[in-house]
Design a protein around this motif. Structure first.
Motif, PDB file in Angstrom:
ATOM      1  N   ASN A  48      43.849  42.333  35.284  1.00 10.78           N
ATOM      2  CA  ASN A  48      43.665  43.473  34.395  1.00 10.78           C
ATOM      3  C   ASN A  48      43.537  43.982  34.232  1.00 10.78           C
ATOM      4  OD1 ASN A  48      42.486  40.656  33.179  1.00 10.78           O
ATOM      5  ND2 ASN A  48      41.004  40.381  33.084  1.00 10.78           N
ATOM      6  N   LYS A  49      42.877  44.771  36.045  1.00 13.45           N
ATOM      7  CA  LYS A  49      42.895  46.386  35.227  1.00 13.45           C
ATOM      8  C   LYS A  49      44.602  46.962  35.709  1.00 13.45           C
ATOM      9  CE  LYS A  49      41.306  49.677  39.146  1.00 13.45           C
ATOM     10  NZ  LYS A  49      41.113  50.321  38.057  1.00 13.45           N
ATOM     11  N   ILE A  50      45.300  46.221  36.538  1.00 13.34           N
ATOM     12  CA  ILE A  50      46.502  46.539  36.720  1.00 13.34           C
ATOM     13  C   ILE A  50      47.517  46.228  35.171  1.00 13.34           C
ATOM     14  CG2 ILE A  50      49.521  46.070  37.551  1.00 13.34           C
ATOM     15  CD1 ILE A  50      47.263  46.784  39.466  1.00 13.34           C
ATOM     16  N   THR A  51      47.334  45.414  34.296  1.00 19.21           N
ATOM     17  CA  THR A  51      47.613  45.200  33.272  1.00 19.21           C
ATOM     18  C   THR A  51      47.878  46.459  31.941  1.00 19.21           C
ATOM     19  OG1 THR A  51      46.321  43.416  32.595  1.00 19.21           O
ATOM     20  CG2 THR A  51      48.285  43.219  33.261  1.00 19.21           C
ATOM     21  N   THR A  52      46.451  46.803  32.285  1.00 17.36           N
ATOM     22  CA  THR A  52      46.308  48.165  30.698  1.00 17.36           C
ATOM     23  C   THR A  52      46.384  49.338  31.675  1.00 17.36           C
ATOM     24  OG1 THR A  52      43.926  47.732  32.056  1.00 17.36           O
ATOM     25  CG2 THR A  52      44.488  45.832  30.321  1.00 17.36           C
ATOM     26  N   CYS A  56      53.701  51.010  32.305  1.00 18.01           N
ATOM     27  CA  CYS A  56      54.975  50.326  32.056  1.00 18.01           C
ATOM     28  C   CYS A  56      55.854  49.847  31.199  1.00 18.01           C
ATOM     29  CB  CYS A  56      55.063  49.442  33.228  1.00 18.01           C
ATOM     30  SG  CYS A  56      53.889  47.799  32.865  1.00 18.01           S
ATOM     31  N   ASP A  57      57.273  49.549  31.124  1.00 21.69           N
ATOM     32  CA  ASP A  57      58.005  49.095  29.844  1.00 21.69           C
ATOM     33  C   ASP A  57      57.511  46.786  30.448  1.00 21.69           C
ATOM     34  OD1 ASP A  57      58.783  50.760  28.966  1.00 21.69           O
ATOM     35  OD2 ASP A  57      59.848  51.382  30.493  1.00 21.69           O
ATOM     36  N   ALA A  58      57.806  47.160  31.747  1.00 22.28           N
ATOM     37  CA  ALA A  58      57.906  45.195  31.812  1.00 22.28           C
ATOM     38  C   ALA A  58      56.863  45.639  32.905  1.00 22.28           C
ATOM     39  CB  ALA A  58      59.330  44.778  32.091  1.00 22.28           C
ATOM     40  N   ILE A  59      56.072  44.102  32.784  1.00 15.32           N
ATOM     41  CA  ILE A  59      55.217  43.877  34.079  1.00 15.32           C
ATOM     42  C   ILE A  59      55.077  42.220  34.319  1.00 15.32           C
ATOM     43  CG2 ILE A  59      53.028  43.518  32.824  1.00 15.32           C
ATOM     44  CD1 ILE A  59      51.587  45.130  35.540  1.00 15.32           C
ATOM     45  N   ALA A  60      55.104  42.132  35.580  1.00 15.71           N
ATOM     46  CA  ALA A  60      54.783  40.329  36.251  1.00 15.71           C
ATOM     47  C   ALA A  60      54.204  39.641  36.456  1.00 15.71           C
ATOM     48  CB  ALA A  60      56.378  40.008  36.051  1.00 15.71           C
ATOM     49  N   TRP A  61      53.841  39.317  37.135  1.00 18.97           N
ATOM     50  CA  TRP A  61      52.860  38.553  38.143  1.00 18.97           C
ATOM     51  C   TRP A  61      52.812  37.397  38.995  1.00 18.97           C
ATOM     52  CZ3 TRP A  61      50.376  40.478  33.805  1.00 18.97           C
ATOM     53  CH2 TRP A  61      50.045  39.690  33.529  1.00 18.97           C
ATOM     54  N   VAL A  62      52.153  37.232  40.107  1.00 15.19           N
ATOM     55  CA  VAL A  62      52.552  35.987  40.626  1.00 15.19           C
ATOM     56  C   VAL A  62      51.472  36.016  41.780  1.00 15.19           C
ATOM     57  CG1 VAL A  62      54.131  35.678  42.214  1.00 15.19           C
ATOM     58  CG2 VAL A  62      53.675  33.445  41.172  1.00 15.19           C
ATOM     59  N   PHE A  63      49.887  35.244  41.234  1.00  8.86           N
ATOM     60  CA  PHE A  63      49.148  34.927  41.852  1.00  8.86           C
ATOM     61  C   PHE A  63      48.854  33.062  42.507  1.00  8.86           C
ATOM     62  CE2 PHE A  63      49.126  39.270  41.556  1.00  8.86           C
ATOM     63  CZ  PHE A  63      48.104  39.975  42.225  1.00  8.86           C
ATOM     64  N   PRO A  64      49.240  32.214  43.702  1.00  7.72           N
ATOM     65  CA  PRO A  64      49.601  30.918  43.227  1.00  7.72           C
ATOM     66  C   PRO A  64      48.098  30.717  43.673  1.00  7.72           C
ATOM     67  CG  PRO A  64      51.365  31.449  44.028  1.00  7.72           C
ATOM     68  CD  PRO A  64      50.990  32.827  43.556  1.00  7.72           C
ATOM     69  N   LYS A  65      47.727  30.271  42.845  1.00 10.51           N
ATOM     70  CA  LYS A  65      46.276  29.429  43.764  1.00 10.51           C
ATOM     71  C   LYS A  65      46.278  29.047  44.601  1.00 10.51           C
ATOM     72  CE  LYS A  65      44.090  27.963  40.059  1.00 10.51           C
ATOM     73  NZ  LYS A  65      43.212  26.465  39.048  1.00 10.51           N
ATOM     74  N   ILE A  66      47.583  28.034  44.945  1.00  5.95           N
ATOM     75  CA  ILE A  66      47.613  28.021  46.806  1.00  5.95           C
ATOM     76  C   ILE A  66      47.511  28.832  48.024  1.00  5.95           C
ATOM     77  CG2 ILE A  66      50.138  27.365  46.474  1.00  5.95           C
ATOM     78  CD1 ILE A  66      49.753  25.176  48.001  1.00  5.95           C
ATOM     79  N   SER A  67      47.988  30.193  47.271  1.00  4.90           N
ATOM     80  CA  SER A  67      47.962  30.950  48.647  1.00  4.90           C
ATOM     81  C   SER A  67      47.175  32.551  48.391  1.00  4.90           C
ATOM     82  CB  SER A  67      49.635  31.742  47.890  1.00  4.90           C
ATOM     83  OG  SER A  67      49.333  32.593  46.905  1.00  4.90           O
ATOM     84  N   ARG A  68      46.325  32.313  47.040  1.00  6.62           N
ATOM     85  CA  ARG A  68      45.337  33.217  47.012  1.00  6.62           C
ATOM     86  C   ARG A  68      44.754  33.198  48.210  1.00  6.62           C
ATOM     87  NH1 ARG A  68      42.861  32.363  41.115  1.00  6.62           N
ATOM     88  NH2 ARG A  68      45.286  32.752  39.572  1.00  6.62           N
ATOM     89  N   ASP A  69      43.807  32.282  48.983  1.00  2.00           N
ATOM     90  CA  ASP A  69      42.732  32.263  49.998  1.00  2.00           C
ATOM     91  C   ASP A  69      43.848  32.454  51.599  1.00  2.00           C
ATOM     92  OD1 ASP A  69      40.641  33.175  48.369  1.00  2.00           O
ATOM     93  OD2 ASP A  69      40.006  30.927  48.642  1.00  2.00           O
ATOM     94  N   LYS A  70      44.831  31.831  51.735  1.00  2.00           N
ATOM     95  CA  LYS A  70      45.715  31.351  52.828  1.00  2.00           C
ATOM     96  C   LYS A  70      46.349  32.699  53.389  1.00  2.00           C
ATOM     97  CE  LYS A  70      45.804  26.942  51.612  1.00  2.00           C
ATOM     98  NZ  LYS A  70      46.559  25.465  51.392  1.00  2.00           N
TER      99      LYS A  70
END
Length: 88
Positions: A48-52, A56-70
């Motif tokens: 939320n902080k980054i996207t607001t 920028c003109d475009a933004i994408a992100w990926v935060f897979p649940k499997i990698s959040r703590d690994k």
């Protein structure tokens, strides 16, 4: 914010390209890390902080649940990535 500084630097560098009839874009990859046991944002708060706050003109992100703590390295987690695009 350090990300804005990096985007500005990327824009400055892409402006040095002397190609004609070509759209120039600056692309920045952001790989945030969270110190284990530190006072951190949740992944959703950080997204939320980054996207607001990042213009920028475009933004994408990926935060897979499997990698959040690994993805742990040197007492820090690297749970995902952002791709930020700014047209020149």
């Amino acid at each position: 914010m350090e990300i804005n500084k990096t985007i500005s630097q990327a824009i400055s560098e892409v402006r040095q390209i002397r190609a004609t009839k070509t759209e120039k874009i600056a692309i920045v990859f952001v790989n945030p890390y969270f110190v284990i046991g530190g006072d951190n944002f949740t992944v959703q708060e950080f997204v939320n902080k980054i996207t607001t706050e990042i213009p920028c003109d475009a933004i994408a992100w990926v935060f897979p649940k499997i990698s959040r703590d690994k993805d742990i390295y040197n007492n820090a987690k690297f749970p995902g990535q952002f791709l930020i695009i700014k047209a020149n």
